[in-house]
Design a protein around this motif. Structure first.
Motif, short mmCIF file in Angstrom:
data_model
loop_
_atom_site.label_atom_id
_atom_site.label_comp_id
_atom_site.label_asym_id
_atom_site.label_seq_id
_atom_site.Cartn_x
_atom_site.Cartn_y
_atom_site.Cartn_z
N GLY A 1 0.82 -1.21 0.00
CA GLY A 1 0.00 0.00 0.00
C GLY A 1 0.85 1.26 0.00
N ALA A 2 1.92 1.25 0.81
CA ALA A 2 2.81 2.42 0.86
C ALA A 2 3.54 2.62 -0.46
CB ALA A 2 3.81 2.25 2.01
N TYR A 3 4.10 1.56 -1.02
CA TYR A 3 4.83 1.68 -2.29
C TYR A 3 3.90 2.11 -3.43
CZ TYR A 3 9.41 -0.18 -0.90
OH TYR A 3 10.66 -0.35 -0.35
N MET A 4 2.74 1.49 -3.52
CA MET A 4 1.82 1.83 -4.61
C MET A 4 1.33 3.26 -4.47
SD MET A 4 -0.39 -1.65 -5.34
CE MET A 4 -0.99 -1.82 -3.67
N ALA A 5 1.06 3.71 -3.26
CA ALA A 5 0.62 5.08 -3.07
C ALA A 5 1.69 6.07 -3.50
CB ALA A 5 0.24 5.31 -1.60
N TYR A 6 2.95 5.77 -3.16
CA TYR A 6 4.06 6.65 -3.58
C TYR A 6 4.09 6.78 -5.10
CZ TYR A 6 8.79 8.30 -4.47
OH TYR A 6 9.87 9.02 -4.94
N SER A 7 4.01 5.65 -5.81
CA SER A 7 4.07 5.69 -7.27
C SER A 7 2.85 6.38 -7.87
CB SER A 7 4.18 4.26 -7.81
OG SER A 7 5.39 3.66 -7.41
N LEU A 8 1.67 6.12 -7.31
CA LEU A 8 0.45 6.70 -7.86
C LEU A 8 0.41 8.21 -7.65
CD1 LEU A 8 -2.07 3.95 -6.74
CD2 LEU A 8 -1.50 4.56 -9.11
N VAL A 9 0.86 8.65 -6.47
CA VAL A 9 0.88 10.10 -6.21
C VAL A 9 1.87 10.78 -7.14
CG1 VAL A 9 1.46 11.87 -4.50
CG2 VAL A 9 0.09 9.88 -3.82
N GLU A 10 3.03 10.15 -7.38
CA GLU A 10 3.99 10.73 -8.31
C GLU A 10 3.42 10.76 -9.73
OE1 GLU A 10 7.13 12.06 -7.67
OE2 GLU A 10 6.34 11.97 -5.62
N TYR A 11 2.63 9.76 -10.07
CA TYR A 11 2.06 9.69 -11.42
C TYR A 11 0.92 10.70 -11.60
CZ TYR A 11 -0.34 7.83 -15.52
OH TYR A 11 -0.95 7.70 -16.75
N PHE A 12 0.01 10.79 -10.64
CA PHE A 12 -1.14 11.68 -10.76
C PHE A 12 -0.80 13.14 -10.46
CE2 PHE A 12 -3.71 7.73 -9.70
CZ PHE A 12 -4.12 7.53 -11.00
N GLY A 13 0.29 13.36 -9.73
CA GLY A 13 0.66 14.72 -9.36
C GLY A 13 0.34 15.00 -7.90
N ARG A 14 1.09 15.91 -7.32
CA ARG A 14 0.97 16.21 -5.89
C ARG A 14 -0.13 17.23 -5.64
NH1 ARG A 14 7.14 15.91 -3.48
NH2 ARG A 14 7.75 14.02 -4.62
N THR A 15 -1.30 16.95 -6.15
CA THR A 15 -2.48 17.77 -5.92
C THR A 15 -3.39 17.03 -4.94
OG1 THR A 15 -3.67 16.72 -7.75
CG2 THR A 15 -2.31 18.65 -8.27
N PRO A 16 -4.38 17.72 -4.37
CA PRO A 16 -5.30 17.02 -3.46
C PRO A 16 -5.94 15.79 -4.11
CG PRO A 16 -5.60 19.38 -3.24
CD PRO A 16 -4.65 19.18 -4.38
N LEU A 17 -6.40 15.93 -5.36
CA LEU A 17 -7.00 14.80 -6.05
C LEU A 17 -5.97 13.71 -6.32
CD1 LEU A 17 -9.49 13.57 -7.35
CD2 LEU A 17 -8.87 14.74 -9.49
N GLY A 18 -4.77 14.12 -6.72
CA GLY A 18 -3.72 13.14 -7.00
C GLY A 18 -3.31 12.38 -5.75
N PHE A 19 -3.16 13.10 -4.63
CA PHE A 19 -2.72 12.44 -3.39
C PHE A 19 -3.80 11.50 -2.86
CE2 PHE A 19 -2.34 12.08 1.19
CZ PHE A 19 -0.99 11.77 1.35
N TRP A 20 -5.00 12.03 -2.63
CA TRP A 20 -6.04 11.20 -2.02
C TRP A 20 -6.54 10.14 -2.98
CZ3 TRP A 20 -5.79 11.31 2.88
CH2 TRP A 20 -5.41 12.49 3.54
N GLY A 21 -6.54 10.46 -4.28
CA GLY A 21 -6.89 9.42 -5.25
C GLY A 21 -5.87 8.30 -5.25
N GLY A 22 -4.58 8.65 -5.16
CA GLY A 22 -3.54 7.63 -5.10
C GLY A 22 -3.64 6.76 -3.86
N VAL A 23 -3.95 7.38 -2.71
CA VAL A 23 -4.10 6.62 -1.47
C VAL A 23 -5.25 5.63 -1.57
CG1 VAL A 23 -4.80 6.83 0.96
CG2 VAL A 23 -3.04 8.34 0.03
N MET A 24 -6.40 6.07 -2.10
CA MET A 24 -7.56 5.20 -2.19
C MET A 24 -7.35 4.08 -3.22
SD MET A 24 -9.44 6.18 0.16
CE MET A 24 -10.69 4.94 -0.21
N ILE A 25 -6.74 4.42 -4.35
CA ILE A 25 -6.49 3.38 -5.36
C ILE A 25 -5.49 2.35 -4.83
CG2 ILE A 25 -5.51 2.95 -7.64
CD1 ILE A 25 -6.63 5.64 -8.52
N ALA A 26 -4.48 2.81 -4.08
CA ALA A 26 -3.52 1.88 -3.49
C ALA A 26 -4.22 0.95 -2.51
CB ALA A 26 -2.40 2.66 -2.79
#
Length: 624
Positions: free
Chosen positions: A48-73
């Protein structure tokens, strides 16, 4: 501490408790319904931690990118958990609990190397959460907004889980399966899909727990085992299967750890007390205290740890003549090995003999005595350190070699007095607590044990200086120890041990003091594990705290289960197979953990009674 410092440390504890509760709630749900002690739960947290890191970097460090990455992870971790349950664990629900544990440990090895292959060995620290990247003033001190968010998330998740489990039909089925899994199946509940759903939800919570924590700590390859030990403690202290108990235990342990950090050094009565050093072990101290006072946890139920006639296992049989002949032939080959092999092979064989004795001593209490132990490395380590310290400060090597087992026996005498009062998972976790306390003392007592550096120049006497001479000593001591333990199991003491395991009430009725017999068995197992540790220390010339660490205990469990717990020769075969595989694979590939894990999974699925159990059924015509 000032009042403001107390307030800040209390809030720090609450923030840590929330993320810990997310992971513990998932494990508690899974155990409550499936009864699987899932070692791989920490691996899903890591993913979960690794996937969230990659997803946030991919989506961008915006509120949607961060929280979207956390939920998708989190969702991805839930999906991975469901797939693992369907493909692997569903095949093992009728298998012994320890075999399920071995399978989940193999998953830990596979997932760790998968993470190494995808993300590499570097630590990856995620960005701050957008919108919660500032600090607020509390009691005149700065406190991160993100930590305040974490404090709120814990109770919200607890409330949502309560609603799910008490206000929905699915939750009613989960509670029914938790109370009586067999009755729920008899009433028509589709247990297969219920178990899959519970596993997916528990894995989702673990994944979100790891994902949401990336602004606070980096994603690392070691975070799976570090979090799983803490989560096991929380689940056991709260009561296995109790979600409110997990929340209460997470609060209790996290707040105590926070205050230990905040207090730091204290000078009283002419002595310096370092509370900050307690953070390595304080949760295990809390667990030991809780289990001694309330053996089923804070909000658990006594019925969860009851033992009865249903645990009766197959009787031990005397080894047949072909097996005795095979053993004699193998012993003769071992005697001749110095004439047939090089120095490296002798060292490897010495390690196999040491771990064979270690695993047989563990089997002595797991199999015939029925006492599951997750912390047997404590006595291996006490034997190693006892022998090394005796050599350096008190006596020659020949005497120090036997001082080590004595130190291990004394430790088992103390710890066993508490352990034999428990059973099942609670007993296993108390042994883990004592092992971790031992490791913490060894790791931090720099002036006596050498701390993290360990002890060096621990070599055998001059007449044992050659590899051949020490190999013969190792062979003699390991063989004598193994044969003595086997002989005890066919003596009246061994029969009393098995009677106490299979039917404590009947054993007590015919005059067997079950608790005292188990205590004696615990001490004997510790004594011979200490002998293995002492021999190991002199064979390497140095020791470090890793001989006491949790992975060493896990290795012992793997050896016992790989060979087969139903046979006396299983631990010897398991130690030989595991040590040889580990050495061979590690020398030929960087991803040796995944390869070893896959081999263990294949063996678990193909030979659920272990390698030796399979051979006995095949060649000795034993019933399945």
């Amino acid at each position: 501490m000032s009042s403001s410092a107390i307030a800040i440390q209390f809030l720090n504890g609450l923030a840590s408790a929330s993320s810990l509760f997310l992971v513990a709630a998932g494990l508690s749900l899974i155990f409550g319904v499936t009864r699987i002690v899932n070692f791989a739960h920490g691996s899903l947290y890591m993913l979960g931690a690794y996937m969230a890191y990659s997803l946030v970097e991919y989506f961008g460090r915006t509120p949607l990118g961060f929280w979207g990455g956390v939920m998708i992870a989190g969702l991805a971790a839930g999906l991975i958990g469901a797939v693992l349950e369907i493909v692997l664990l569903r095949r093992l629900y009728q298998a012994p609990e320890l075999l399920q544990l071995l399978a989940t440990f193999a998953l830990v090895l596979v997932i760790k190397d998968f993470a190494l292959w995808v993300w590499g060995p570097e630590d990856l620290l995620g960005p701050r959460a957008p919108g919660f990247d500032q600090a607020v003033a509390i009691a005149g001190r700065a406190f991160p907004e993100f930590d305040l968010l974490l404090i709120a998330i814990g109770p919200v998740v607890l409330g949502l889980l309560w609603l799910l489990l008490t206000r929905t039909r699915w939750g009613t089925l989960v509670r029914a399966a938790t109370e009586d899994r067999e009755m729920a199946g008899a009433l028509g509940v589709n247990q297969a899909w219920l178990f899959t759903g519970v596993f997916a939800l528990g894995s989702l919570l673990a994944g979100i727990g790891g994902a949401i924590n990336i602004p606070r700590e980096p994603a690392t390859l070691g975070m799976d085992l570090s979090i799983i030990s803490d989560v096991f403690v929380v689940v056991v202290v709260g009561g296995m299967g109790s979600i409110p108990g997990a929340f209460l235990a997470a609060l209790l342990i996290s707040v105590i750890k926070a205050f230990c950090i905040g207090i730091g050094e204290v000078h009283a009565f002419g002595i310096d007390f370092s509370f900050s050093k307690l953070t390595l072990v304080v949760e295990f101290i809390v667990m030991a205290i809780v289990l001694v006072i309330r053996p089923w946890g804070l909000l658990g139920r006594p019925s969860a740890v009851a033992r009865g006639p249903g645990t009766v296992e197959d009787p031990l049989r005397a080894p047949p003549r072909p097996l005795l002949a095979f053993g004699a032939a193998m012993l003769a080959i071992l005697v001749l090995m110095p004439l047939l092999s090089d120095a490296y092979t002798l060292v490897l064989l010495g390690d196999i003999l040491v771990f064979a004795l270690f695993s047989v001593s563990l089997h002595f209490i797991i199999g015939p005595a029925g006492m599951h132990s997750f912390g047997h490395a404590a006595y291996f380590g006490l034997g190693a350190y006892g022998a090394a310290l005796a050599l350096k400060h008190l006596m020659p090597m020949e005497a120090a070699l036997f001082a080590g087992p004595l130190a291990a026996a004394l430790g088992a005498l103390l710890f066993g007095w508490f352990c034999v009062r428990l059973s099942g998972v609670y007993l296993a976790m108390l042994t883990l607590a004592f092992a971790q306390i031992t490791w913490s003392i060894v790791f931090q007592w720099d002036t006596f044990t050498g701390g993290s550096n360990g002890l060096v120049d621990v070599w055998p006497a001059a007449w044992l200086g050659s590899k051949t001479a020490y190999y013969y000593l190792t062979l003699a001591l390991a063989t004598a120890g193994i044969l003595l333990l086997w002989r005890m199991l066919y003596a009246p003491f061994g029969y009393a041990l098995r009677a106490g395991r299979d039917s404590p009430l009947r054993a007590d009725a015919i005059g067997i003091d079950v608790r005292r017999t188990q205590w004696a068995g615990f001490v004997l197992a510790g004594l011979f594990a200490g002998l293995a540790g002492a021999v190991y220390a002199f064979s390497k010339g140095s020791i470090s705290p890793e001989v006491v660490a949790i992975p060493r205990s896990v290795d012992g469990l793997v050896m016992v289960l790989l060979g087969g717990i139903q046979t006396l020769t299983g631990p010897v075969a398991g130690a030989a197979v595991f040590t040889w595989l580990q050495d061979t694979i590690a020398r030929n590939t960087d991803f040796w953990r995944a390869t070893l894990g896959m081999i263990i999974l294949v063996l678990v699925l193909a030979f659920p009674r272990g390698v030796t159990g399979m051979l006995r059924r095949r060649f000795m015509r034993e019933p399945a």
